[in-house]
Design a protein around this motif. Structure first.
Motif, PDB file in Angstrom:
ATOM      1  N   UNK A 139     -48.791  94.517 -48.472  1.00  0.00           N
ATOM      2  CA  UNK A 139     -50.176  95.000 -48.534  1.00  0.00           C
ATOM      3  C   UNK A 139     -50.418  95.713 -49.863  1.00  0.00           C
ATOM      4  N   UNK A 140     -49.828  96.888 -50.044  1.00  0.00           N
ATOM      5  CA  UNK A 140     -50.074  97.657 -51.267  1.00  0.00           C
ATOM      6  C   UNK A 140     -49.611  96.907 -52.515  1.00  0.00           C
ATOM      7  N   UNK A 141     -48.476  96.230 -52.445  1.00  0.00           N
ATOM      8  CA  UNK A 141     -47.975  95.507 -53.609  1.00  0.00           C
ATOM      9  C   UNK A 141     -48.829  94.286 -53.925  1.00  0.00           C
ATOM     10  N   UNK A 142     -49.349  93.644 -52.892  1.00  0.00           N
ATOM     11  CA  UNK A 142     -50.248  92.511 -53.121  1.00  0.00           C
ATOM     12  C   UNK A 142     -51.529  92.990 -53.801  1.00  0.00           C
ATOM     13  N   UNK A 157     -47.542 101.493 -40.832  1.00  0.00           N
ATOM     14  CA  UNK A 157     -48.083 100.747 -41.975  1.00  0.00           C
ATOM     15  C   UNK A 157     -49.170  99.764 -41.561  1.00  0.00           C
ATOM     16  N   UNK A 158     -49.059  99.216 -40.361  1.00  0.00           N
ATOM     17  CA  UNK A 158     -50.080  98.270 -39.906  1.00  0.00           C
ATOM     18  C   UNK A 158     -51.411  98.980 -39.707  1.00  0.00           C
ATOM     19  N   UNK A 159     -51.368 100.162 -39.117  1.00  0.00           N
ATOM     20  CA  UNK A 159     -52.600 100.917 -38.922  1.00  0.00           C
ATOM     21  C   UNK A 159     -53.168 101.413 -40.251  1.00  0.00           C
ATOM     22  N   UNK A 160     -52.297 101.746 -41.176  1.00  0.00           N
ATOM     23  CA  UNK A 160     -52.786 102.138 -42.496  1.00  0.00           C
ATOM     24  C   UNK A 160     -53.599 101.005 -43.124  1.00  0.00           C
ATOM     25  N   UNK A 161     -53.119  99.790 -42.940  1.00  0.00           N
ATOM     26  CA  UNK A 161     -53.886  98.638 -43.437  1.00  0.00           C
ATOM     27  C   UNK A 161     -55.200  98.500 -42.661  1.00  0.00           C
ATOM     28  N   UNK A 162     -55.144  98.586 -41.325  1.00  0.00           N
ATOM     29  CA  UNK A 162     -56.325  98.367 -40.487  1.00  0.00           C
ATOM     30  C   UNK A 162     -57.430  99.374 -40.769  1.00  0.00           C
ATOM     31  N   UNK A 163     -57.053 100.577 -41.198  1.00  0.00           N
ATOM     32  CA  UNK A 163     -58.053 101.612 -41.468  1.00  0.00           C
ATOM     33  C   UNK A 163     -58.539 101.613 -42.911  1.00  0.00           C
TER      34      UNK A 163
END
Length: 509
Positions: free
Chosen positions: A340-343, A183-189
């Motif tokens: 991330x997605x919920x925010x 999930x962290x990499x999904x955010x970073x990309x």
């Protein structure tokens, strides 16, 4: 008075970076350019303020494609690098998560692979596939679309096969999820569209092109901030014989039988010119500056139905005697909250000001000591928040201070004890974006860059509402961000003919 049978006068509304770039290109074509802006400094959202020796860059902080500036200066017979001291950053930014993990972005592929491997060894191959797709999207999304006019539907239709092949219908967050599991990499990309006002869960995967853009061209900082770039642009305009009038607000674009004929100022003064470029927000241009003129496409109804970018809460603050503190905090830090997605849904889908937040922390003093008195630091912390167009918008007169305190609490985990060293402080909320920049709904980046609000679907660089009227800046094609607004002037340059030769003579008034 002086008149000209070949009228080469042009008025640019707004001395933001898109407006200044447009003025430079018009000047290079032989136009006699007058730029008007309601602020007291050139730069628009890229301007700055100084408080007690601390210079605060109010808006953009980095340059991601300096070649656009080099091309702009070259079109004016100048050398960008001679006028602006641009410094490449080795670490572009550090992303931090609540669990204490982090990710440092840079241009070196091997180092980036090791960053990925450290977080999630099983995602290395997915990251490499992302890089490959990022380059393909850059070739189509920026080189073929971003630097070319898109005011004809056929121009967009021609790239639809490439869009289908690259799955432009998929969001960038969906693309990241398909390639990496962490999930962290999904955010970073996938977070980069936030820098231009887009929701990663809705914005097209074409914006993955930013990964290639950063890797290929680097991330840079201008000594003196983006304000220094704006000041250098203003100097070029004046050297070309152009005029920049600050503290001068345009109130109406005047038309005569569907053709631009000038600009009426707030003071009642009229600036006559057959060519007008509006660097004001596209929404403000059509809803206010053309409020007395008939409109066919960009009516109030259509603007009201548009999806606007999020708002911004930005806290600018200086700290005293801290230059040697917090050695682990670099020039750019992205601080993630627990969601991330919920925010994103709270900000873009619900218009809800959530108690948690993610922050972008800017600390330019590690690169540019001149932003603060000796030994001091200058910061800004930016939090994406809902814009003001929701049914029950945030009342920032009530929430301003409590939200600042919430931001301070998050920052304490990264720059501990900073509040004991606080110096000057300044805050901008969406209300300030609405009043200072005349931004509809107080949005930070004009119309959101969704796929059906991009290219032909976005307000065009050549206006269909009036002959002789053009648009530049974040609200038109190709969109927000420094590359976008500078490219908008390049697109405009391809649409505007060279200035007519002025046959100037004396005539009775």
């Amino acid at each position: 008075m002086l008149t000209a049978s070949g009228d080469n006068r042009a008025v640019v509304i707004g001395a933001g970076l898109g407006g200044l770039a447009s003025a430079m290109r018009l000047g290079a074509k032989g136009y006699a350019v007058t730029v008007v802006d309601r602020l007291d400094r050139a730069g628009g959202r890229g301007s700055s303020i100084t408080m007690e020796g601390h210079r605060f860059d109010l808006g953009p902080t980095i340059v991601t494609m300096p070649e656009l500036f080099s091309d702009l200066w070259a079109a004016c017979g100048r050398d960008f690098r001679s006028d602006v001291d641009l410094r490449p950053l080795d670490t572009f930014y550090e992303i931090r998560w609540p669990d204490g993990s982090s990710f440092k972005a840079c241009a070196d592929t091997d180092r980036m692979v090791e960053e990925v491997r450290r977080l999630s060894p099983g995602d290395v191959n997915g990251y490499l596939r992302f890089l490959k797709g990022s380059e393909a999207r850059y070739r189509i999304g920026f080189e073929r679309l971003g630097r070319m006019p898109m005011h004809k539907l056929s121009q967009t239709i021609r790239v639809l096969p490439d869009f289908a092949r690259l799955r432009a219908d998929r969001s960038i967050l969906s693309l990241a999820k398909s390639l990496v599991k962490d999930d962290r990499l999904r955010m970073a990309l996938s977070f980069h569209p936030l820098f231009i006002g887009g929701d990663p869960s809705n914005v097209t995967s074409m914006y993955a092109l930013v990964g290639h853009l950063e890797k290929t061209f680097g991330v840079h900082y201008a000594i003196g901030g983006v304000q220094a770039i704006a000041d250098a642009m203003a100097t070029v305009v004046r050297d070309q014989g152009g005029t920049i009038r600050l503290g001068a607000e345009a109130d109406e674009i005047l038309l005569d039988q569907g053709r631009a004929r000038g600009v009426r100022m707030k003071t009642g003064e009229t600036l006559s010119a057959p060519l007008i470029v509006s660097n004001a927000d596209a929404g403000h241009t059509y809803a206010h500056l053309l409020r007395k003129s008939p409109r066919t496409r960009w009516t109030d109804r259509r603007l009201n139905r548009a999806s606007w970018s999020m708002g911004l809460f930005v806290w600018y603050f200086g700290t005293r005697g801290t230059r040697q503190m917090w050695r682990d905090v670099g020039h750019h830090t992205i601080i993630n909250g627990p969601r991330y997605a919920e925010l994103l849904k709270d900000i873009f889908g619900r218009g809800h000001l959530a108690p948690d937040m993610s922050l972008y922390l800017h600390r330019p003093s590690v690169t540019d000591p001149g932003v603060a008195p000796e030994g001091d630091d200058t910061f800004y912390a930016l939090s994406p928040v809902p814009h003001l167009g929701w049914e029950d918008p945030v009342d920032w007169s009530e929430r301003r201070e409590s939200y600042r305190q919430a931001v301070a609490q998050v920052l304490e985990a990264h720059i501990p004890g900073f509040q004991a060293h606080l110096g000057p402080s300044h805050i901008l909320t969406p209300e300030d974006f609405r009043t200072r920049y005349l931004s509809p709904n107080g949005s930070g980046f004009s119309i959101e860059p969704r796929i059906l609000q991009s290219a032909w679907f976005r307000p065009h660089n050549v206006s269909e509402e009036a002959k002789g009227l053009y648009l530049a800046g974040a609200g038109t094609h190709p969109g927000a961000g420094l590359p976008g607004v500078i490219a908008s002037a390049e697109v405009l340059d391809s649409l505007v003919p060279p200035a007519p030769a002025a046959d100037v003579r004396l005539a009775a008034e």
